[in-house]
Design an enzyme around this catalytic site. Structure first.
Site: not given
Ligand code: R5P
Length: 318
Positions: A41, A98-99, A194, A220
């Site tokens: 903990e 991201r969620q 993508k 990114d």
């Molecule tokens: C996607 O929506 C984000 O902007 C990144 O491109 C993504 O999360 C990167 O994840 P990874 O490096 O696992 O492809």
């Protein structure tokens, strides 16, 4: 100028960044211990008086995400119970972002839950950089100051003087970010189409825009497993691009990220220190720019109740 009512503390996620922020503000980092009890903990002890202070806790919720999140929550709780006047969670990288929606049945909205947890713990403000999606600010019913990595990258990228440059978004979600950079750098713009197969694998469908004979900057918000960005690097090269550069704010660098980057053979990978780089992840091609000055300025402005958005006046660079 910082004054005695301003205090900055750090969890264990990125103490060097907290120290750099304090060095910029010419103040010392607050005394606090982050340890573990025998059963694992998290044990927090703030070792100085914080009554009536404006306290900031620097802690990216980077991997190991759950440990770092728990440290942040407990440090906020400790400061609140020690009567700090106001507590700001400085989360340079906000994990669980991201969620952010129910995109299938019976899944949580983790980003919302994490926001609720931070507020319940006692956070009264949040300061973050390049949130995965800007609308995450709406998950908090407290003020969120959202900084951008672009002023940190701009000067560096400008100094590289890359000729015939096209900024490429590795997916549609990053196209707004890439458009901003192409404008700032006076470069062309292209977008990679993508498709995400699962949380570790992606598939490139096509590249929209012209990259043949161009030098490419892939941009990114984060490099997590490195799949998105390295596949985009291979795709633009297959389409005739010359040199490929990568810039991403948050070097999450998990799983196969480093080996994928090693194999991608790009000119340079430019990231920031929102997340501490593990020693084993240092590479010749990896350039780490610091967000410390920008965060320090933002903290000072929040402390003095001044505009934070002014930090992003046209052509601001840090
Ligand atoms: C996607 O929506 C984000 O902007 C990144 O491109 C993504 O999360 C990167 O994840 P990874 O490096 O696992 O492809």
């Amino acid at each position: 100028m910082a004054d005695a009512t301003l205090k900055i503390f750090s969890g264990s996620a990125n103490r060097p960044l907290a120290e750099r922020i304090c060095a910029h503000l010419k103040m010392r980092l607050g005394d606090a211990r982050v340890e573990r009890f025998a059963d694992g903990e998290v044990r927090i002890k703030v070792d100085e008086d914080v009554r009536g202070t404006d306290a900031f806790v620097v802690q990216p919720t980077s991997p190991p995400v759950n440990d770092h999140l728990m440290e942040l929550l407990l440090m906020i709780d400790a400061l609140r119970r020690a009567s700090a006047d106001r507590i700001t969670a400085v989360i340079p990288y906000f994990g669980y972002a991201r969620q952010d929606r129910k995109d299938e049945g019976r899944v949580p909205i983790s980003a919302k839950l994490v926001a609720n947890m931070l507020v319940s713990a006692g956070a009264q403000r949040v300061l973050a950089i390049d949130l995965h999606a800007a609308q995450l600010q709406g998950f908090f019913d407290i003020p969120v100051d959202h900084l951008y990595g672009s002023p940190v990258f701009s000067r560096y990228l400008r100094n590289l003087r890359i000729p015939d440059l096209t900024v490429v978004a590795p997916d549609v979600g990053s196209s707004k970010l890439a458009r901003g950079y192409s404008k700032r750098l006076g470069a062309g713009l292209a977008i990679v189409d993508k498709r995400r197969l699962d949380d570790k694998e992606t598939e490139i469908l096509t590249v929209i825009g012209d990259v043949k004979g161009r030098n490419v900057l892939l941009i990114d918000d984060m490099i997590s497993t490195g799949g998105s960005i390295t596949k985009a690097a291979h795709a633009v090269r297959d389409m005739g691009a010359r040199d490929v550069y990568i810039a991403a704010t948050h070097p999450v660098m998990c799983g196969p990220a480093m080996s994928r980057l090693d194999e991608a053979q790009v000119q340079r990978v430019i990231v920031t220190d929102t997340i501490a780089i593990a020693d084993g992840h240092r590479r010749k091609y990896l350039e780490v720019l610091s967000v410390a000055r920008m965060l320090g300025e933002a903290i000072l402005r929040i402390h003095h109740a001044e505009s934070v958005s002014r930090l992003f006046d046209e052509d601001a660079e840090y």
